[in-house]
Design a protein around this motif. Structure first.
Motif, PDB file in Angstrom:
ATOM      1  N   ILE A 199      20.414  13.774   2.925  1.00 15.35           N
ATOM      2  CA  ILE A 199      19.512  13.636   4.232  1.00 15.35           C
ATOM      3  C   ILE A 199      18.856  12.307   4.064  1.00 15.35           C
ATOM      4  O   ILE A 199      18.358  11.881   2.848  1.00 15.35           O
ATOM      5  CB  ILE A 199      18.385  14.828   3.904  1.00 15.35           C
ATOM      6  CG1 ILE A 199      19.069  16.191   4.049  1.00 15.35           C
ATOM      7  CG2 ILE A 199      17.374  14.707   4.924  1.00 15.35           C
ATOM      8  CD1 ILE A 199      18.104  17.463   3.723  1.00 15.35           C
ATOM      9  N   SER A 200      18.603  11.722   5.021  1.00 16.77           N
ATOM     10  CA  SER A 200      18.109  10.118   5.093  1.00 16.77           C
ATOM     11  C   SER A 200      16.518  10.349   4.654  1.00 16.77           C
ATOM     12  O   SER A 200      15.986  11.630   4.931  1.00 16.77           O
ATOM     13  CB  SER A 200      17.896   9.660   6.510  1.00 16.77           C
ATOM     14  OG  SER A 200      17.139  10.278   7.305  1.00 16.77           O
ATOM     15  N   GLU A 201      15.952   9.482   4.288  1.00 22.63           N
ATOM     16  CA  GLU A 201      14.595   9.307   3.762  1.00 22.63           C
ATOM     17  C   GLU A 201      13.648   9.649   5.042  1.00 22.63           C
ATOM     18  O   GLU A 201      12.469  10.376   4.712  1.00 22.63           O
ATOM     19  CB  GLU A 201      14.108   7.939   3.263  1.00 22.63           C
ATOM     20  CG  GLU A 201      14.740   7.730   1.771  1.00 22.63           C
ATOM     21  CD  GLU A 201      14.423   8.797   0.754  1.00 22.63           C
ATOM     22  OE1 GLU A 201      13.442   8.976   0.551  1.00 22.63           O
ATOM     23  OE2 GLU A 201      15.222   9.194   0.166  1.00 22.63           O
ATOM     24  N   GLU A 202      13.955   9.170   6.204  1.00 16.78           N
ATOM     25  CA  GLU A 202      13.229   9.590   7.406  1.00 16.78           C
ATOM     26  C   GLU A 202      12.907  10.905   7.397  1.00 16.78           C
ATOM     27  O   GLU A 202      12.142  11.583   7.851  1.00 16.78           O
ATOM     28  CB  GLU A 202      13.709   8.710   8.331  1.00 16.78           C
ATOM     29  CG  GLU A 202      12.892   9.006   9.856  1.00 16.78           C
ATOM     30  CD  GLU A 202      13.552   8.149  11.099  1.00 16.78           C
ATOM     31  OE1 GLU A 202      13.527   8.585  12.044  1.00 16.78           O
ATOM     32  OE2 GLU A 202      13.693   6.950  10.598  1.00 16.78           O
ATOM     33  N   ARG A 203      14.328  11.515   7.485  1.00 12.26           N
ATOM     34  CA  ARG A 203      14.330  13.149   7.876  1.00 12.26           C
ATOM     35  C   ARG A 203      13.496  13.889   6.836  1.00 12.26           C
ATOM     36  O   ARG A 203      12.891  14.807   6.826  1.00 12.26           O
ATOM     37  CB  ARG A 203      16.089  13.567   7.701  1.00 12.26           C
ATOM     38  CG  ARG A 203      16.164  14.934   8.042  1.00 12.26           C
ATOM     39  CD  ARG A 203      15.592  15.305   9.438  1.00 12.26           C
ATOM     40  NE  ARG A 203      15.773  16.795   9.644  1.00 12.26           N
ATOM     41  CZ  ARG A 203      14.575  17.490  10.017  1.00 12.26           C
ATOM     42  NH1 ARG A 203      13.432  16.879  10.171  1.00 12.26           N
ATOM     43  NH2 ARG A 203      14.832  18.815  10.206  1.00 12.26           N
ATOM     44  N   LYS A 204      13.564  13.343   5.520  1.00 11.61           N
ATOM     45  CA  LYS A 204      12.978  13.923   4.180  1.00 11.61           C
ATOM     46  C   LYS A 204      11.360  13.954   4.608  1.00 11.61           C
ATOM     47  O   LYS A 204      10.603  14.844   4.220  1.00 11.61           O
ATOM     48  CB  LYS A 204      13.132  13.183   3.029  1.00 11.61           C
ATOM     49  CG  LYS A 204      14.535  13.664   2.371  1.00 11.61           C
ATOM     50  CD  LYS A 204      14.704  12.738   1.075  1.00 11.61           C
ATOM     51  CE  LYS A 204      16.093  13.163   0.477  1.00 11.61           C
ATOM     52  NZ  LYS A 204      16.213  12.316  -0.882  1.00 11.61           N
TER      53      LYS A 204
ATOM     54  N   GLU B 243       9.891  13.887   7.462  1.00 16.09           N
ATOM     55  CA  GLU B 243       9.890  14.471   8.702  1.00 16.09           C
ATOM     56  C   GLU B 243       9.717  16.170   8.163  1.00 16.09           C
ATOM     57  O   GLU B 243       8.715  16.679   8.528  1.00 16.09           O
ATOM     58  CB  GLU B 243      10.819  14.600   9.729  1.00 16.09           C
ATOM     59  CG  GLU B 243      10.812  13.189  10.495  1.00 16.09           C
ATOM     60  CD  GLU B 243      11.809  13.129  11.355  1.00 16.09           C
ATOM     61  OE1 GLU B 243      12.935  13.863  11.314  1.00 16.09           O
ATOM     62  OE2 GLU B 243      12.342  11.925  12.114  1.00 16.09           O
ATOM     63  N   ARG B 244      10.519  16.404   7.345  1.00 16.58           N
ATOM     64  CA  ARG B 244      10.710  17.618   6.603  1.00 16.58           C
ATOM     65  C   ARG B 244       9.514  18.186   6.100  1.00 16.58           C
ATOM     66  O   ARG B 244       8.790  19.051   6.009  1.00 16.58           O
ATOM     67  CB  ARG B 244      12.081  17.871   5.836  1.00 16.58           C
ATOM     68  CG  ARG B 244      12.340  19.265   5.352  1.00 16.58           C
ATOM     69  CD  ARG B 244      12.594  20.234   6.117  1.00 16.58           C
ATOM     70  NE  ARG B 244      13.501  20.388   7.145  1.00 16.58           N
ATOM     71  CZ  ARG B 244      14.680  20.691   6.929  1.00 16.58           C
ATOM     72  NH1 ARG B 244      14.961  21.360   5.646  1.00 16.58           N
ATOM     73  NH2 ARG B 244      15.548  20.673   7.779  1.00 16.58           N
TER      74      ARG B 244
ATOM     75  N   GLN C 136       6.619  18.620   8.591  1.00 20.46           N
ATOM     76  CA  GLN C 136       6.573  20.132   8.916  1.00 20.46           C
ATOM     77  C   GLN C 136       6.483  21.073   7.928  1.00 20.46           C
ATOM     78  O   GLN C 136       5.784  22.092   8.551  1.00 20.46           O
ATOM     79  CB  GLN C 136       8.418  20.330   9.377  1.00 20.46           C
ATOM     80  CG  GLN C 136       8.607  21.595   9.990  1.00 20.46           C
ATOM     81  CD  GLN C 136       9.927  21.995   9.989  1.00 20.46           C
ATOM     82  OE1 GLN C 136      11.007  20.831   9.751  1.00 20.46           O
ATOM     83  NE2 GLN C 136      10.569  22.944  10.322  1.00 20.46           N
TER      84      GLN C 136
ATOM     85  N   TYR D 137      10.617  20.492  -1.753  1.00 23.40           N
ATOM     86  CA  TYR D 137       9.688  19.495  -1.546  1.00 23.40           C
ATOM     87  C   TYR D 137       8.431  19.652  -2.330  1.00 23.40           C
ATOM     88  O   TYR D 137       7.652  18.729  -2.720  1.00 23.40           O
ATOM     89  CB  TYR D 137       9.296  19.560  -0.088  1.00 23.40           C
ATOM     90  CG  TYR D 137      10.575  19.012   0.663  1.00 23.40           C
ATOM     91  CD1 TYR D 137      10.637  17.407   0.921  1.00 23.40           C
ATOM     92  CD2 TYR D 137      11.514  19.653   1.193  1.00 23.40           C
ATOM     93  CE1 TYR D 137      11.563  17.009   1.806  1.00 23.40           C
ATOM     94  CE2 TYR D 137      12.477  19.053   2.125  1.00 23.40           C
ATOM     95  CZ  TYR D 137      12.636  17.783   2.182  1.00 23.40           C
ATOM     96  OH  TYR D 137      13.772  17.505   3.093  1.00 23.40           O
TER      97      TYR D 137
END
Length: 197
Positions: free
Chosen positions: A4-9, A11-12, A15, A51
């Motif tokens: 998973i990209s850092e950006e997606r991490k 975002e998650r 969330q 996380y």
């Protein structure tokens, strides 16, 4: 398996924090069970705790972010703007803060984790700001920066308690003026002093 990209991490993570904040506000700290956190975030417990290692860690992050936001506002726009921001906060969320004070009192590790981060990251720039306002003559100089910041923090905590109890602040301007009169440097006398004979 793709990473998973850092950006997606990021975002998650956001969330999870957004959903958890809603869950804590609705059910309180104790009532925010793992099942409810899963529903509020739309993620499994495995994803949530990938996380954040625990519910405590998740809540501490939310509390930390609020503290950081209020301190940043204080640094950028003044303590009165920070106090107004506290007063505008969701009373349900503030109620969670009341619950968490019990945890501070009964769980030394939880308290220490929160205090360590605050002492290391938030206190130094805040105290430096208070010190510089004292040196400029804006804030009274007969008290330490820690005392002045502590007093304003105590007032903010009182606002939290009142709002969380469902009692709105009826005249915020008067409260701000009262706090201001307690922390501002006294006005210098405009009349020339007489020499003693």
């Amino acid at each position: 398996m793709p990473k998973i990209s850092e950006e997606r991490k990021a975002e998650r993570r956001e969330q999870i924090l957004t959903g958890a904040r809603r869950c804590f506000a609705e059910y309180g700290y104790e009532g925010a069970t793992v099942v409810r956190l899963e529903r509020a975030t739309g993620l499994s417990r495995g994803a949530i705790f990938n996380y954040f290692v625990s519910k405590d860690a998740l809540f501490l992050e939310l509390a930390w972010r609020d503290n950081q936001r209020f301190v940043r506002l204080w640094l950028d726009k003044g303590w009165d703007a920070a106090l107004r921001e506290v007063a505008a906060e969701d009373p349900d969320w503030l109620g969670v803060y009341l619950e968490i004070t019990r945890k501070f009192r009964t769980d030394p590790d939880f308290r220490q984790a929160h205090e360590a981060r605050t002492t290391e990251e938030l206190a130094p720039p805040l105290l430096e700001r208070v010190r510089s306002l004292q040196e400029s003559g804006s804030l009274r100089g007969d008290k330490t920066p820690e005392q002045l910041a502590g007093f304003i923090g105590l007032v903010a905590n009182g606002v939290v308690v009142q709002l969380a109890a469902g009692d709105p602040i009826r005249n915020m301007d008067a409260l701000i003026e009262l706090v201001g009169s307690a922390v501002r440097a006294p006005a210098r006398s405009r009349t020339p002093s007489r020499k003693r004979v």
